[in-house]
Design a protein around this motif. Structure first.
Motif, PDB file in Angstrom:
ATOM      1  N   ILE A 172       0.844  -1.195   0.000  1.00  0.00           N
ATOM      2  CA  ILE A 172       0.000   0.000   0.000  1.00  0.00           C
ATOM      3  C   ILE A 172       0.880   1.245   0.000  1.00  0.00           C
ATOM      4  O   ILE A 172       0.665   2.182  -0.773  1.00  0.00           O
ATOM      5  CB  ILE A 172      -0.945   0.003   1.222  1.00  0.00           C
ATOM      6  N   CYS A 173       1.890   1.250   0.872  1.00  0.00           N
ATOM      7  CA  CYS A 173       2.804   2.403   0.941  1.00  0.00           C
ATOM      8  C   CYS A 173       3.629   2.531  -0.338  1.00  0.00           C
ATOM      9  O   CYS A 173       3.788   3.625  -0.892  1.00  0.00           O
ATOM     10  CB  CYS A 173       3.746   2.263   2.138  1.00  0.00           C
ATOM     11  N   LEU A 174       4.135   1.404  -0.802  1.00  0.00           N
ATOM     12  CA  LEU A 174       5.021   1.427  -1.966  1.00  0.00           C
ATOM     13  C   LEU A 174       4.278   1.708  -3.266  1.00  0.00           C
ATOM     14  O   LEU A 174       4.899   2.069  -4.265  1.00  0.00           O
ATOM     15  CB  LEU A 174       5.767   0.095  -2.069  1.00  0.00           C
ATOM     16  N   SER A 175       2.962   1.560  -3.251  1.00  0.00           N
ATOM     17  CA  SER A 175       2.202   1.860  -4.466  1.00  0.00           C
ATOM     18  C   SER A 175       2.352   3.326  -4.857  1.00  0.00           C
ATOM     19  O   SER A 175       2.171   3.687  -6.022  1.00  0.00           O
ATOM     20  CB  SER A 175       0.722   1.516  -4.274  1.00  0.00           C
ATOM     21  N   CYS A 176       2.699   4.179  -3.872  1.00  0.00           N
ATOM     22  CA  CYS A 176       3.016   5.586  -4.166  1.00  0.00           C
ATOM     23  C   CYS A 176       4.515   5.845  -4.068  1.00  0.00           C
ATOM     24  O   CYS A 176       5.124   6.424  -4.957  1.00  0.00           O
ATOM     25  CB  CYS A 176       2.289   6.517  -3.202  1.00  0.00           C
ATOM     26  N   HIS A 177       5.089   5.413  -2.955  1.00  0.00           N
ATOM     27  CA  HIS A 177       6.475   5.780  -2.656  1.00  0.00           C
ATOM     28  C   HIS A 177       7.502   5.033  -3.499  1.00  0.00           C
ATOM     29  O   HIS A 177       8.692   5.359  -3.435  1.00  0.00           O
ATOM     30  CB  HIS A 177       6.750   5.580  -1.165  1.00  0.00           C
ATOM     31  N   ALA A 178       7.074   4.049  -4.257  1.00  0.00           N
ATOM     32  CA  ALA A 178       7.983   3.375  -5.185  1.00  0.00           C
ATOM     33  C   ALA A 178       7.444   3.451  -6.613  1.00  0.00           C
ATOM     34  O   ALA A 178       7.875   2.705  -7.488  1.00  0.00           O
ATOM     35  CB  ALA A 178       8.184   1.917  -4.773  1.00  0.00           C
ATOM     36  N   ASN A 179       6.492   4.355  -6.810  1.00  0.00           N
ATOM     37  CA  ASN A 179       5.859   4.503  -8.125  1.00  0.00           C
ATOM     38  C   ASN A 179       5.887   5.984  -8.508  1.00  0.00           C
ATOM     39  O   ASN A 179       5.103   6.779  -7.996  1.00  0.00           O
ATOM     40  CB  ASN A 179       4.419   3.979  -8.064  1.00  0.00           C
TER      41      ASN A 179
END
Length: 255
Positions: A113-120
């Protein structure tokens, strides 16, 4: 077609909202396909529109979640467009931590959920003009980085922990993130109040304790009785009464 507007029916029918009809949340005009482009501009509901002030959902603490979110960097550093749905897709989100016995699955699901923004990069820049920092670089100080990423969730270190909350939502500025090893690697590990909160309660339930969640912090006489000890005490009490009865009968017969 914008991939963020494509809904996966398999994900939806595994989500929290799987029992809903589309028109429970959206205009009846969505029944016509292809949808009118203007429908994308209609007002969208958020969690509090349905769950706020409803005793049926009081156990999920939506009001407190809303308070924490409003105080978090996600709310204070972004516009009103940053809503619950930025992290919890209403068409696919499902409760995981309380319903999954596999901690590793919980970690992967929540971190994604976090990486869907912070790694995208593409999604990150939908809400920010800043350059999306590389997660690996910003965490290069972390010993055994890969192991930490696979064994703990982002929210363990980046939220303000409240033991009364089911899941912390007050994401803090990076300067307040957990950096001291002892915060987790100690007898009073903060992980017991976050990642292992539900597992600890469940294990204690299996050991027969009532109100097992309380045992995370305290033992309260009466409130935390143990089922097996109760049964054992009744059996012992029964044998004592039986012994007294037999003894009384023998005394009467031998007079």
């Amino acid at each position: 077609m914008n991939p963020y507007f494509v809904m996966d029916s398999i994900d939806f029918y595994q989500s929290n909202h799987k029992s809903f009809m589309c028109t429970d949340c959206h205009s009846s005009d969505y029944e016509n396909f292809p949808h009118n482009g203007e429908l994308r501009m209609e007002q969208k509901f958020n969690c509090m529109d349905c769950h706020g002030g409803d005793d049926t959902y009081a156990q999920y603490q939506f009001e407190r979640i809303e308070e924490e979110f409003q105080a978090s960097v996600h709310s204070t550093k972004h516009s009103d467009e940053f809503t619950c749905w930025m992290c919890h897709n209403p068409h696919s989100y499902k409760i995981n931590a309380r319903n999954n016995d596999n901690i590793n699955d919980v970690i992967v699901y929540d971190n994604n959920i976090c990486l869907s923004c912070h790694a995208n990069l593409d999604k990150y820049q939908l809400i920010s003009d800043l350059t999306n920092p590389n997660v690996l670089v910003t965490h290069d100080w972390l010993p055994n980085q890969a192991l930490h990423f696979s064994k703990v969730r982002c929210i363990e270190c980046h939220t303000e922990i409240d033991k009364e909350m089911l899941i912390a939502h007050k994401v803090q500025v990076k300067e307040k993130a957990v950096r001291r090893c002892v915060e987790c690697h100690s007898q009073n590990s903060l992980l017991m109040a976050t990642l292992y909160k539900f597992e600890t309660a469940e294990k204690r339930n299996k050991l027969g304790f009532f109100n097992a969640t309380i045992l995370t912090d305290h033992y309260i006489i009466g409130a935390n009785r143990n089922y097996y000890l109760n049964v054992a005490s009744l059996i012992i009490f029964g044998f004592v009464l039986l012994g007294i009865t037999i003894h009384a009968i023998i005394r009467i017969m031998t007079k």
